[in-house]
Design a protein around this motif. Sequence first.
Motif, PDB file in Angstrom:
ATOM      1  N   LEU A   1       0.803  -1.190   0.059  1.00 58.00           N
ATOM      2  CA  LEU A   1       0.152  -0.010   0.076  1.00 58.00           C
ATOM      3  C   LEU A   1       1.010   1.187   0.120  1.00 58.00           C
ATOM      4  O   LEU A   1       2.100   1.078   0.330  1.00 58.00           O
ATOM      5  N   THR A   2       0.214   2.396  -0.359  1.00 59.48           N
ATOM      6  CA  THR A   2       0.981   3.561  -0.394  1.00 59.48           C
ATOM      7  C   THR A   2       1.165   4.225   1.335  1.00 59.48           C
ATOM      8  O   THR A   2       0.710   3.679   1.943  1.00 59.48           O
ATOM      9  N   VAL A   3       1.934   5.107   1.178  1.00 58.66           N
ATOM     10  CA  VAL A   3       2.249   5.877   2.739  1.00 58.66           C
ATOM     11  C   VAL A   3       0.809   6.301   2.998  1.00 58.66           C
ATOM     12  O   VAL A   3       0.482   6.090   4.118  1.00 58.66           O
ATOM     13  N   MET A   4       0.069   6.766   2.233  1.00 61.73           N
ATOM     14  CA  MET A   4      -0.985   7.571   2.587  1.00 61.73           C
ATOM     15  C   MET A   4      -2.130   6.500   2.981  1.00 61.73           C
ATOM     16  O   MET A   4      -2.818   6.646   3.941  1.00 61.73           O
ATOM     17  N   GLU A   5      -2.107   5.459   2.227  1.00 60.95           N
ATOM     18  CA  GLU A   5      -3.279   4.198   2.447  1.00 60.95           C
ATOM     19  C   GLU A   5      -2.651   3.756   3.685  1.00 60.95           C
ATOM     20  O   GLU A   5      -3.773   3.164   4.650  1.00 60.95           O
ATOM     21  N   ASN A   6      -1.498   3.663   4.101  1.00 59.67           N
ATOM     22  CA  ASN A   6      -1.282   3.063   5.493  1.00 59.67           C
ATOM     23  C   ASN A   6      -1.575   3.932   6.570  1.00 59.67           C
ATOM     24  O   ASN A   6      -2.034   3.656   7.693  1.00 59.67           O
ATOM     25  N   MET A   7      -1.399   5.310   6.221  1.00 61.14           N
ATOM     26  CA  MET A   7      -1.793   6.244   7.440  1.00 61.14           C
ATOM     27  C   MET A   7      -3.299   6.249   7.477  1.00 61.14           C
ATOM     28  O   MET A   7      -3.719   6.221   8.841  1.00 61.14           O
ATOM     29  N   PHE A   8      -4.006   5.967   6.666  1.00 59.76           N
ATOM     30  CA  PHE A   8      -5.629   6.115   6.873  1.00 59.76           C
ATOM     31  C   PHE A   8      -6.285   5.101   6.807  1.00 59.76           C
ATOM     32  O   PHE A   8      -7.560   4.769   6.783  1.00 59.76           O
ATOM     33  N   LEU A   9      -5.437   3.859   6.848  1.00 60.86           N
ATOM     34  CA  LEU A   9      -6.170   2.406   6.801  1.00 60.86           C
ATOM     35  C   LEU A   9      -7.254   2.397   7.773  1.00 60.86           C
ATOM     36  O   LEU A   9      -7.167   2.336   9.042  1.00 60.86           O
ATOM     37  N   GLY A  10      -8.644   2.032   7.394  1.00 58.75           N
ATOM     38  CA  GLY A  10      -9.540   1.545   8.407  1.00 58.75           C
ATOM     39  C   GLY A  10     -10.157   3.067   8.789  1.00 58.75           C
ATOM     40  O   GLY A  10     -11.171   2.936   9.386  1.00 58.75           O
ATOM     41  N   ARG A  11      -9.781   4.123   8.621  1.00 57.74           N
ATOM     42  CA  ARG A  11     -10.159   5.679   8.817  1.00 57.74           C
ATOM     43  C   ARG A  11     -10.090   6.371   7.666  1.00 57.74           C
ATOM     44  O   ARG A  11      -9.846   7.627   8.106  1.00 57.74           O
TER      45      ARG A  11
ATOM     46  N   PRO B   1       3.832  10.912  -0.139  1.00 65.03           N
ATOM     47  CA  PRO B   1       2.407  10.269   0.385  1.00 65.03           C
ATOM     48  C   PRO B   1       2.028   9.120  -0.608  1.00 65.03           C
ATOM     49  O   PRO B   1       1.348   8.104  -0.024  1.00 65.03           O
ATOM     50  N   LEU B   2       2.300   9.289  -1.775  1.00 66.41           N
ATOM     51  CA  LEU B   2       2.082   8.132  -2.886  1.00 66.41           C
ATOM     52  C   LEU B   2       2.946   7.030  -3.009  1.00 66.41           C
ATOM     53  O   LEU B   2       2.943   6.241  -4.173  1.00 66.41           O
ATOM     54  N   ALA B   3       4.220   7.143  -2.369  1.00 63.02           N
ATOM     55  CA  ALA B   3       5.012   6.061  -2.693  1.00 63.02           C
ATOM     56  C   ALA B   3       4.641   4.799  -1.944  1.00 63.02           C
ATOM     57  O   ALA B   3       3.961   4.903  -1.196  1.00 63.02           O
ATOM     58  N   THR B   4       5.060   3.704  -2.333  1.00 61.95           N
ATOM     59  CA  THR B   4       4.809   2.275  -2.053  1.00 61.95           C
ATOM     60  C   THR B   4       5.483   2.115  -0.753  1.00 61.95           C
ATOM     61  O   THR B   4       6.685   2.248  -0.923  1.00 61.95           O
ATOM     62  N   ALA B   5       4.754   1.769   0.401  1.00 62.37           N
ATOM     63  CA  ALA B   5       5.294   1.948   1.678  1.00 62.37           C
ATOM     64  C   ALA B   5       6.846   0.817   1.773  1.00 62.37           C
ATOM     65  O   ALA B   5       7.680   1.072   2.371  1.00 62.37           O
ATOM     66  N   GLY B   6       6.654  -0.583   1.099  1.00 62.87           N
ATOM     67  CA  GLY B   6       7.551  -1.418   1.047  1.00 62.87           C
ATOM     68  C   GLY B   6       8.774  -0.805   0.373  1.00 62.87           C
ATOM     69  O   GLY B   6       9.795  -1.416   0.693  1.00 62.87           O
ATOM     70  N   ASN B   7       8.844   0.411  -0.430  1.00 61.58           N
ATOM     71  CA  ASN B   7       9.937   0.596  -0.987  1.00 61.58           C
ATOM     72  C   ASN B   7      10.605   1.477  -0.212  1.00 61.58           C
ATOM     73  O   ASN B   7      11.948   1.932  -0.261  1.00 61.58           O
ATOM     74  N   LEU B   8      10.151   1.780   1.143  1.00 62.14           N
ATOM     75  CA  LEU B   8      10.595   3.001   1.924  1.00 62.14           C
ATOM     76  C   LEU B   8      11.779   2.229   2.789  1.00 62.14           C
ATOM     77  O   LEU B   8      11.925   0.968   2.860  1.00 62.14           O
ATOM     78  N   SER B   9      12.793   2.964   3.200  1.00 63.75           N
ATOM     79  CA  SER B   9      13.779   2.351   4.311  1.00 63.75           C
ATOM     80  C   SER B   9      13.014   2.156   5.528  1.00 63.75           C
ATOM     81  O   SER B   9      12.130   2.591   5.824  1.00 63.75           O
TER      82      SER B   9
ATOM     83  N   ALA C   1       3.823   9.118  12.450  1.00 65.20           N
ATOM     84  CA  ALA C   1       3.140   9.982  11.897  1.00 65.20           C
ATOM     85  C   ALA C   1       1.548   9.685  12.209  1.00 65.20           C
ATOM     86  O   ALA C   1       0.843  10.508  12.343  1.00 65.20           O
ATOM     87  N   LYS C   2       1.495   8.227  11.868  1.00 70.57           N
ATOM     88  CA  LYS C   2       0.318   7.871  12.193  1.00 70.57           C
ATOM     89  C   LYS C   2      -0.393   7.894  13.525  1.00 70.57           C
ATOM     90  O   LYS C   2      -1.190   8.370  13.744  1.00 70.57           O
ATOM     91  N   ALA C   3       0.554   7.744  14.560  1.00 73.40           N
ATOM     92  CA  ALA C   3       0.263   7.898  15.761  1.00 73.40           C
ATOM     93  C   ALA C   3       0.029   9.422  16.128  1.00 73.40           C
ATOM     94  O   ALA C   3      -1.174   9.625  16.922  1.00 73.40           O
TER      95      ALA C   3
ATOM     96  N   TYR D   1       1.600  15.681   8.715  1.00 72.22           N
ATOM     97  CA  TYR D   1       2.063  14.861   9.697  1.00 72.22           C
ATOM     98  C   TYR D   1       3.678  14.459   9.791  1.00 72.22           C
ATOM     99  O   TYR D   1       4.305  14.574  10.810  1.00 72.22           O
ATOM    100  N   LEU D   2       3.798  14.062   8.623  1.00 71.29           N
ATOM    101  CA  LEU D   2       5.434  13.636   8.258  1.00 71.29           C
ATOM    102  C   LEU D   2       6.130  15.097   8.283  1.00 71.29           C
ATOM    103  O   LEU D   2       7.359  14.967   8.834  1.00 71.29           O
ATOM    104  N   GLY D   3       5.679  15.932   7.957  1.00 68.39           N
ATOM    105  CA  GLY D   3       6.425  17.298   7.996  1.00 68.39           C
ATOM    106  C   GLY D   3       6.518  17.768   9.563  1.00 68.39           C
ATOM    107  O   GLY D   3       7.594  18.300   9.803  1.00 68.39           O
ATOM    108  N   GLN D   4       5.767  17.359  10.314  1.00 72.11           N
ATOM    109  CA  GLN D   4       5.930  17.745  11.800  1.00 72.11           C
ATOM    110  C   GLN D   4       6.934  16.909  12.180  1.00 72.11           C
ATOM    111  O   GLN D   4       7.501  17.168  13.381  1.00 72.11           O
ATOM    112  N   LEU D   5       7.176  15.656  11.780  1.00 65.30           N
ATOM    113  CA  LEU D   5       8.505  14.968  11.977  1.00 65.30           C
ATOM    114  C   LEU D   5       9.740  15.340  11.285  1.00 65.30           C
ATOM    115  O   LEU D   5      11.035  14.936  11.514  1.00 65.30           O
ATOM    116  N   GLY D   6       9.458  16.339  10.439  1.00 69.04           N
ATOM    117  CA  GLY D   6      10.484  16.905   9.610  1.00 69.04           C
ATOM    118  C   GLY D   6      10.971  15.845   8.583  1.00 69.04           C
ATOM    119  O   GLY D   6      12.243  16.085   8.238  1.00 69.04           O
TER     120      GLY D   6
END
Length: 497
Positions: free
Chosen positions: A96-106, A138-146, A156-158, A128-133
């Motif tokens: 899933l994308t970063v965004m889909e992960n963030m909002f999964l189920g809500r 948001p549309l990147a596939t989450a599995g491709n992230l480090s 960010a989700k929390a 929210y990611l910006g708050q973490l600097g």
Amino acid sequence: MSQQTLIEMKGISKSFVGNKVLNEVNFEILASEVHALLGENGAGKSTLMKILTGIYERDEGEVFVKGEPVHFQNTKESEEAGIAVIHQELNIIPYLTVMENMFLGREIKFGKTGFLNTKKMIQLTKEYLGQLGVEIDPLATAGNLSVGQQQMVEIAKALSVNAEVIVMDEPTAALTDREIERLFEVIERLREQGVGIVYISHRMEEIFKVCNRVSVLRDGEYIGTRVIGEVEYDELISMLVGRELGTLFPERDVDVGDVRLKVEGLTSDVFRDINFEVKQGEILGVAGLMGAGRSEIMQALFGYREIESGNIFIDGKKAKIKKPIDAIKSGIGFVTEDRKEEGLVLSMSVRENFTLPNLDDVSKQTVISSQKEHEFVDDMIGRFNVKTSGREQEVKSLSGGNQQKIVIGKWLGINPKILILDEPTRGVDVGAKKEIYQIMNELTAQGVSIIMISSELPEVLGMSDRILVIHEGQIGGELNRDEADQEKIMYAATGGE
Ligand SMILES: Nc1ncnc2c1ncn2[C@@H]1O[C@H](COP(=O)(O)OP(=O)(O)OP(=O)(O)O)[C@@H](O)[C@H]1O
Ligand SMILES: [Mg+2]
């Protein structure tokens, strides 16, 4: 202290198939505090937090949220009560994308139409990611992230659910120094806003740096709670391990032998012109900033990554390493950085994981006798002090640090000449760390050459005979044990700035 009590856990007990892993544990979280939960691998920290959030059912005890008794059946209920958890085993869904992960189920929708308000979700994800600097698409596939970036997404989700209590289970284990600094800033900000944070980490210096109080668990027993600033390091360690630990790093008095491994002009798309040697019985530490290319160089050595040019010699003979199996046959073992991705088969047992690299290709001719196998596995469990109910326990139900011991132990089965360890003590408690260091020492006494990548400078300095510093895909410096110190390593690691 006059802060409000957000969470109170009293007399919590829990057994897994007759194995008692928590025994009448008490734990409390106040508003505006960072409360460290400290304990050796397998002490019960993650289990206690899973009971808090309704993932596991408790056998005994009570849980109160702001004075009200609660009994969460699942994480949805605990989330609604304002408790968010960043788990040790990240919960990111890779496809899933970063965004889909963030909002999964809500997911955010347009009114009652049921259409997804993607634009809004993208914007919030960025915010929210910006708050973490951090800047992550948001549309990147989450599995491709480090792994570090994935962790940031979870944090960010929390933030996005406005949690009053955030549990962070070893949040820094895979973060870069810069990400850690950022995380600490975020923690401080959340604390000022009144959030209560549970901070689980094996890194003592972090606990002293960011936490206000610390509670210690040992073998499922509650040992006590102390205020940081009123407790000495040594007292905390002895609460933790129940004995005096002594010096962490063993005396290194191994006589190094002839050159075992020689790497000449190794070049790929991410590193270039890498030259180094490792002698028999020597520990070569490999330092550098995260992303400098350390792991990639070792992957190439192990036939796990293509090279453009360069040669590898083992005992003076040119080695042809195209695939990992070639490396294993040449006597190279590789303990990878990410035990979940590469190091372990989680659904298999302790026994199967320990014997894994031994099988098929490696020892085709020898029929594995189950008695030998059992002896070997029991020996490994004993040597590494693995906390397990037995050979057949599934590795995924072991605590994180115990999984790491198995990752290392399983490679000893091939009797490697050269053992590459990538961040060998990440997520491992101090007691187990010391055990791993002693095993490294024993191995080198038997002539094994060890290459150890580590981001922990005290470990690099404490264990290495020689230190190679990698900077942006090149060798930035080489230091001998006697001349090396933290400043010199950092100097070379940052390109001499
Ligand atoms: N689902 C499960 N089934 C069986 N045993 C389990 C399960 N979950 C945890 N355990 C056992 O409970 C004990 C405590 O594990 P837990 O994961 O809570 O430790 P931890 O303190 O978080 O350790 P670490 O620092 O290594 O993460 C361990 O002995 C572990 O093997
Ligand atoms: Mg844990």
